[in-house]
Design an enzyme around this catalytic site. Structure first.
Site, short mmCIF file in Angstrom:
data_model
loop_
_atom_site.label_atom_id
_atom_site.label_comp_id
_atom_site.label_asym_id
_atom_site.label_seq_id
_atom_site.Cartn_x
_atom_site.Cartn_y
_atom_site.Cartn_z
N HIS A 45 -2.39 5.00 -1.42
CA HIS A 45 -2.69 3.57 -1.48
C HIS A 45 -2.98 3.16 -2.92
O HIS A 45 -3.92 3.67 -3.53
CB HIS A 45 -3.92 3.24 -0.61
CG HIS A 45 -3.70 3.53 0.85
ND1 HIS A 45 -4.74 3.83 1.70
CD2 HIS A 45 -2.57 3.56 1.60
CE1 HIS A 45 -4.25 4.02 2.92
NE2 HIS A 45 -2.95 3.88 2.88
N SER A 52 -5.85 8.13 0.12
CA SER A 52 -6.34 6.83 -0.32
C SER A 52 -7.46 7.04 -1.34
O SER A 52 -7.23 7.70 -2.36
CB SER A 52 -6.81 6.00 0.88
OG SER A 52 -7.11 4.68 0.48
N THR A 53 -8.67 6.55 -1.08
CA THR A 53 -9.76 6.64 -2.05
C THR A 53 -10.02 8.09 -2.47
O THR A 53 -10.25 8.94 -1.63
CB THR A 53 -11.06 6.05 -1.46
OG1 THR A 53 -10.77 4.76 -0.90
CG2 THR A 53 -12.12 5.92 -2.54
N ASP A 91 -5.75 5.31 8.26
CA ASP A 91 -4.30 5.30 8.01
C ASP A 91 -3.78 6.73 7.88
O ASP A 91 -4.34 7.53 7.12
CB ASP A 91 -3.98 4.50 6.75
CG ASP A 91 -2.49 4.28 6.57
OD1 ASP A 91 -1.78 4.15 7.59
OD2 ASP A 91 -2.03 4.22 5.41
N MET A 113 -10.65 6.30 2.83
CA MET A 113 -11.40 5.52 3.80
C MET A 113 -10.47 5.03 4.91
O MET A 113 -9.30 4.74 4.67
CB MET A 113 -12.07 4.32 3.10
CG MET A 113 -12.81 3.37 4.03
SD MET A 113 -14.18 4.15 4.90
CE MET A 113 -15.44 4.13 3.62
#
Length: 345
Positions: free
Chosen positions: A190, A164-165, A287, A284
């Site tokens: 993501h 993600s991030t 998930d 973050m």
């Protein structure tokens, strides 16, 4: 009790109307304090020196100097978390490569209510995440990639990646070291709809393996990575007539995300079992953690990015704390560990 200090935000946006919308809507959250605004990079530079913000929001298209050029000049001298606001354009990946933590896709609407909804429900979340990012790790991620000669023996195995991030640069750092002998790779990052296709093309241009945005029915083959498309579909690994394929199915958000890393990893656990390697990278939230645990319980080998090289040590930490991570590695060592595990399968 001590009061929690608000996140000090600098807004860099040349549109007076949109700038005012940002100020009004972000300021409604008590966790946010708008310390300054700027119309161009020169004003922004002065504001950074004077107000020392915790996070900066940055439009890509700015007068006098582009947001990307500004980032390249800024980050070596004044590293701070930056959230880029961009229209649908691959320039956003140049911004991430230049040191931005994350981005939001500016909606192509003029409706005030929709814009306000975007600011409060998307941009605000990204600002809060960015405020926790370890900016010192961005330079390490981009600059310290090491190319190594690698060779994998297993041809019918699967490599599954979730991030993600900070993940766009982290995935690039790993996949850039994969050779065409790597077993089929499936990945979920993501990202908003529209951007995953651009990201896949960017990876395809920079890596030795083929990378494409996945479509239902795509075969998972050695030397190729399939990237889950952004939008309202989750990507699943399936086996049809003995051949690995992916299916992209519509479904509700899982852990607040669609596509979800958990959905992909759980399908890999069910379909490939002990023939898979799972990799969870910076991001973050949690998930992917339960899905990686399902993979490990099914006999797969699992790798988590270590805290020292994560932009946000969230997803890998949750996975590690659950007992899902067998090997915790620096970003530059993940590809090598992947090959070592594959060679033992």
């Amino acid at each position: 009790m001590y009061a929690i200090r608000a996140i000090r935000v600098l807004i860099v946006e040349d549109s007076a109307v949109f700038r005012e919308l940002l100020i009004q809507n972000l300021s409604r959250d008590p966790a946010i304090q708008i310390v300054a605004t700027a119309k161009d990079p020169y004003e922004a530079r002065d504001a950074i020196v004077k107000y020392k913000p915790d996070v900066m929001t940055l439009d890509v298209e700015l007068p006098r100097m582009s947001g990307i050029e500004f980032l390249r000049k800024l980050m070596p001298q004044y590293p701070l978390p930056v959230v880029v606001i961009s229209a649908l354009s691959d320039k956003v990946f140049d911004a991430l490569n230049a040191g931005a933590v994350d981005f939001v896709a500016k909606p192509a609407v003029t409706n005030r209510m929709q814009l306000e909804d975007f600011i409060r429900n998307e941009l605000l979340v990204k600002i809060k995440i960015a405020s926790t990012a370890k900016i010192g790790n961005i330079k390490k991620t981009v600059m310290n990639q090491q190319q190594q000669p690698l060779s994998a023996k297993g041809k019918n195995n699967i490599v599954a990646i979730g991030a993600s991030t900070g993940g766009t640069e982290a995935i690039l750092a790993v996949v850039k070291e994969f050779g065409t002998d790597i077993p089929g790779v499936v990945a979920t990052q993501h990202m908003p709809v529209g951007f995953t296709g651009m990201y896949a093309k960017r990876l395809n241009d920079q890596c030795r393996i083929q990378v494409k945005e996945a479509q239902t029915g795509d075969r998972v083959m050695p030397g190729r990575m399939l990237l889950a498309p952004g939008g309202d579909e989750h990507m699943h690994l399936v086996k049809v007539n003995g051949v690995y394929q992916v299916e992209c199915r519509k479904g509700p958000k899982v852990n607040g995300h669609c596509p979800s890393v958990d959905v992909l990893f759980e399908s890999v656990a069910k379909t490939a079992g002990a023939g898979a390697v799972g990799i969870i990278l910076t991001g973050m939230g949690g998930d992917g953690a339960k899905g990686l645990l399902a993979m490990r319980r099914a006999g797969a080998k699992t790798i988590g990015q270590d805290e020292s090289t994560c932009i946000v040590y969230g997803m890998p930490k949750v996975a590690y704390d659950l007992g899902a991570v067998q090997y915790q590695e620096k970003l530059t060592d993940i590809a090598g560990r992947t090959y070592a595990l594959l060679n033992k399968m």
